[in-house]
Design an enzyme around this catalytic site. Structure first.
Site, PDB file in Angstrom:
ATOM      1  N   PRO A 160     -26.427 -16.306  13.845  1.00 35.77           N
ATOM      2  CA  PRO A 160     -25.268 -16.971  13.235  1.00 35.77           C
ATOM      3  C   PRO A 160     -24.058 -16.072  12.982  1.00 35.77           C
ATOM      4  O   PRO A 160     -23.154 -16.469  12.259  1.00 35.77           O
ATOM      5  CB  PRO A 160     -25.847 -17.461  11.905  1.00 35.77           C
ATOM      6  CG  PRO A 160     -26.853 -16.421  11.535  1.00 35.77           C
ATOM      7  CD  PRO A 160     -27.446 -15.939  12.839  1.00 35.77           C
ATOM      8  N   CYS A 161     -24.018 -14.885  13.597  1.00 35.08           N
ATOM      9  CA  CYS A 161     -22.932 -13.956  13.262  1.00 35.08           C
ATOM     10  C   CYS A 161     -21.556 -14.499  13.616  1.00 35.08           C
ATOM     11  O   CYS A 161     -20.553 -14.116  13.000  1.00 35.08           O
ATOM     12  CB  CYS A 161     -23.163 -12.604  13.948  1.00 35.08           C
ATOM     13  SG  CYS A 161     -23.348 -12.708  15.741  1.00 35.08           S
ATOM     14  N   LYS A 162     -21.469 -15.425  14.598  1.00 36.58           N
ATOM     15  CA  LYS A 162     -20.181 -15.981  15.005  1.00 36.58           C
ATOM     16  C   LYS A 162     -20.014 -17.450  14.617  1.00 36.58           C
ATOM     17  O   LYS A 162     -19.002 -18.068  14.950  1.00 36.58           O
ATOM     18  CB  LYS A 162     -20.012 -15.849  16.529  1.00 36.58           C
ATOM     19  CG  LYS A 162     -20.090 -14.417  17.053  1.00 36.58           C
ATOM     20  CD  LYS A 162     -18.926 -13.576  16.550  1.00 36.58           C
ATOM     21  CE  LYS A 162     -18.973 -12.168  17.151  1.00 36.58           C
ATOM     22  NZ  LYS A 162     -17.877 -11.310  16.655  1.00 36.58           N
TER      23      LYS A 162
END
Length: 344
Positions: free
Chosen positions: A292-294
């Site tokens: 989910p980093c982006k």
């Protein structure tokens, strides 16, 4: 990991201490394979260290208490629950789950720890979506003889045409069933008998096939891969996170290589990792997760596009927008996100 410092031994007689690989303990690994195996071990150790670091970071990260969905594309746990309630209401294939009580997050209701939908079909592989799209052929059109010549392009020229199934002649069907027209109001038993007699005549003429009760559930059932999809709240990234667990046509768990076949090439082996599910322990195995980093940046961009078109997206509609974004990553997994978001 043990407590005694050990050495990683390989065929080339290189000796690397575990501190050089990952400063998080020690282990003993004996390897007699090629350097590619060493690379996979390094990758696994790196993922282990990264996941441990992210778990520690999530532990110390405070819970988001004020909504920043409009400004940053992130949501609070309360907004996640509200969005989940709307998803369950509009798409009953999704449901709330409590998960393992030992892994429950205190900032979420005990019975609403994550969302799940099961047995989602996946009939095609992701790479098949673009198959034949680049197969083109240019044809010349001589026109009406005035000397002008035009060209047109035929696409998907490598695709084989499929013949339609043979359909019975309607005139023959009408002739075979003409005697069923009777005057007055016949008894139900008489009508049923006439209908059965007509079916026998149609079978004898080869217009319809006889039903075989023993054939039920045979070749007419299309067996396909299925997935269990779940959505959790990621406290560190302050957004939703998707987890996949796939089964083959025989309901056996898919391998990592097979799972990657159902993920778009732009994301496979780039943003997809195999990790333990944060709320499931018993018989869970490793789940494929879209990192989910982006996610927040993408959600903020989608919301901004809606705003520029004069439309709004409420925080409780977050998951519908989120699932539309995820559909570009797993385009052939046919989960339920039937509620439309204006402008998308």
């Amino acid at each position: 990991f043990g407590t005694n410092p050990t050495v990683l031994t390989v065929h080339s007689k290189e000796e690397l201490t575990t501190e050089e690989l990952l400063s998080c303990g020690s282990t003993q690994l004996l390897m007699s394979s090629s350097s590619s195996t060493l690379g996979s071990v390094r990758s696994a150790l790196w993922q282990f260290g990264r996941n441990a670091a992210l778990s520690a970071a999530e532990y110390v990260t405070p819970v988001l208490s004020e909504s920043q969905f409009v400004e940053k594309g992130v949501i609070t746990p309360e907004e996640f629950v509200a969005a989940g309630d709307l998803l369950v209401l509009r798409c009953p294939t999704w449901q709330w789950m409590a998960g393992d009580p030992a892994k429950a997050r205190s900032f979420l209701p005990p019975t609403k720890q994550f969302l799940i939908t099961r047995n989602v079909p996946c009939q095609r592989r992701a790479h098949a979506l673009g198959a034949g799209a680049d197969d083109e052929m240019i044809f010349a059109d001589l026109g009406d003889g005035d000397g002008g010549e035009e060209e047109w392009v035929a696409t998907h020229t490598s695709r084989e045409p499929q013949a339609d199934e043979e359909v019975p002649d309607m005139m023959r069907l009408e002739e075979a069933t003409a005697h069923l027209a009777v005057s007055g109001q016949p008894l139900a038993s008489s009508a049923a008998s006439s209908s059965h007699h007509a079916e026998l005549e149609l079978e004898a003429d080869g217009l319809i096939e006889a039903d075989d009760p023993s054939a039920a559930g045979g070749d007419h059932i299309v067996r396909t891969r299925t997935y269990d999809l779940s959505i959790t709240y990621d406290k560190y990234y302050q957004c939703a996170r998707v987890w996949l667990y796939g089964y083959d046509e025989s309901r056996q768990p898919l391998t990592q290589e097979h799972v990657l076949e159902d993920i778009s090439a732009d994301h496979a082996l780039k943003t997809v990792t195999l990790e333990s599910h944060p709320h499931i322990t018993h018989g869970a195995g490793l789940h494929a997760s879209l990192h989910p980093c982006k996610h927040a940046a993408v959600m903020h961009k989608l919301y901004s596009e809606l705003q520029r078109s004069g439309r709004e997206c409420r925080p409780d509609q977050y998951l519908f927008l989120f699932l539309k974004f995820i559909s570009s990553v797993i385009p052939t997994i046919e989960y339920d996100y039937t509620i439309s978001v204006d402008g998308l």
